[in-house]
Design a protein around this motif. Structure first.
Motif, PDB file in Angstrom:
ATOM      1  N   THR A  23       0.831  -1.208   0.000  1.00 37.54           N
ATOM      2  CA  THR A  23       0.000   0.000   0.000  1.00 37.54           C
ATOM      3  C   THR A  23       0.861   1.252   0.000  1.00 37.54           C
ATOM      4  O   THR A  23       0.658   2.168  -0.807  1.00 37.54           O
ATOM      5  N   VAL A  24       1.825   1.309   0.903  1.00 38.75           N
ATOM      6  CA  VAL A  24       2.695   2.488   0.998  1.00 38.75           C
ATOM      7  C   VAL A  24       3.520   2.644  -0.275  1.00 38.75           C
ATOM      8  O   VAL A  24       3.710   3.765  -0.763  1.00 38.75           O
ATOM      9  N   SER A  25       3.982   1.554  -0.851  1.00 31.36           N
ATOM     10  CA  SER A  25       4.752   1.639  -2.097  1.00 31.36           C
ATOM     11  C   SER A  25       3.939   2.283  -3.213  1.00 31.36           C
ATOM     12  O   SER A  25       4.438   3.147  -3.939  1.00 31.36           O
ATOM     13  N   ALA A  26       2.690   1.865  -3.342  1.00 32.09           N
ATOM     14  CA  ALA A  26       1.827   2.438  -4.385  1.00 32.09           C
ATOM     15  C   ALA A  26       1.548   3.916  -4.126  1.00 32.09           C
ATOM     16  O   ALA A  26       1.564   4.736  -5.058  1.00 32.09           O
ATOM     17  N   ILE A  27       1.293   4.257  -2.881  1.00 29.35           N
ATOM     18  CA  ILE A  27       1.008   5.653  -2.547  1.00 29.35           C
ATOM     19  C   ILE A  27       2.241   6.528  -2.769  1.00 29.35           C
ATOM     20  O   ILE A  27       2.145   7.620  -3.332  1.00 29.35           O
ATOM     21  N   VAL A  28       3.393   6.046  -2.343  1.00 31.91           N
ATOM     22  CA  VAL A  28       4.631   6.812  -2.531  1.00 31.91           C
ATOM     23  C   VAL A  28       4.895   7.020  -4.018  1.00 31.91           C
ATOM     24  O   VAL A  28       5.233   8.132  -4.452  1.00 31.91           O
TER      25      VAL A  28
ATOM     26  N   THR B 290       9.002   7.550   4.846  1.00 36.66           N
ATOM     27  CA  THR B 290       9.339   7.719   6.265  1.00 36.66           C
ATOM     28  C   THR B 290       8.156   8.244   7.055  1.00 36.66           C
ATOM     29  O   THR B 290       7.881   7.774   8.161  1.00 36.66           O
ATOM     30  N   ILE B 291       7.438   9.189   6.479  1.00 35.55           N
ATOM     31  CA  ILE B 291       6.258   9.730   7.160  1.00 35.55           C
ATOM     32  C   ILE B 291       5.244   8.623   7.416  1.00 35.55           C
ATOM     33  O   ILE B 291       4.725   8.484   8.529  1.00 35.55           O
ATOM     34  N   PHE B 292       4.968   7.814   6.388  1.00 35.18           N
ATOM     35  CA  PHE B 292       3.983   6.747   6.548  1.00 35.18           C
ATOM     36  C   PHE B 292       4.420   5.692   7.560  1.00 35.18           C
ATOM     37  O   PHE B 292       3.605   5.125   8.269  1.00 35.18           O
ATOM     38  N   VAL B 293       5.711   5.423   7.627  1.00 34.78           N
ATOM     39  CA  VAL B 293       6.207   4.377   8.514  1.00 34.78           C
ATOM     40  C   VAL B 293       6.276   4.849   9.968  1.00 34.78           C
ATOM     41  O   VAL B 293       5.975   4.085  10.889  1.00 34.78           O
TER      42      VAL B 293
END
Length: 78
Positions: A8-13, A40-43
């Motif tokens: 999910t984060v990969s797609a959003i980034v 970094t923000i998402f994590v």
């Protein structure tokens, strides 16, 4: 962070980086740093904030993509 969150984060980034690139907000040589900063923000944010960021990003980026696609189709028919 489980595999679903990573995907999910990969797609959003990737989507955010595409926006930065499309609007020429930063020089292209800095796009890898932008992607690391966004990831970094998402994590690092707490789970409740992460969930809200994912929801906002999904809705906002999805709407922007839909607008972009329909705008381009309308322009090519003229």
């Amino acid at each position: 962070m489980d595999n679903e969150m990573i995907i999910t984060v990969s797609a959003i980034v990737a989507s955010y980086v595409a926006v930065f690139k499309a609007f020429k907000l930063v020089d292209t040589k800095y796009l890898p740093l932008v992607s690391i900063a966004i990831a970094t923000i998402f994590v690092l944010v707490p789970t409740n904030i992460y969930n809200n960021l994912v929801l906002i990003s999904t809705i906002g980026l999805g709407a922007a993509g839909m607008y972009h696609m329909t705008k381009n189709k309308g322009d090519s028919q003229k």
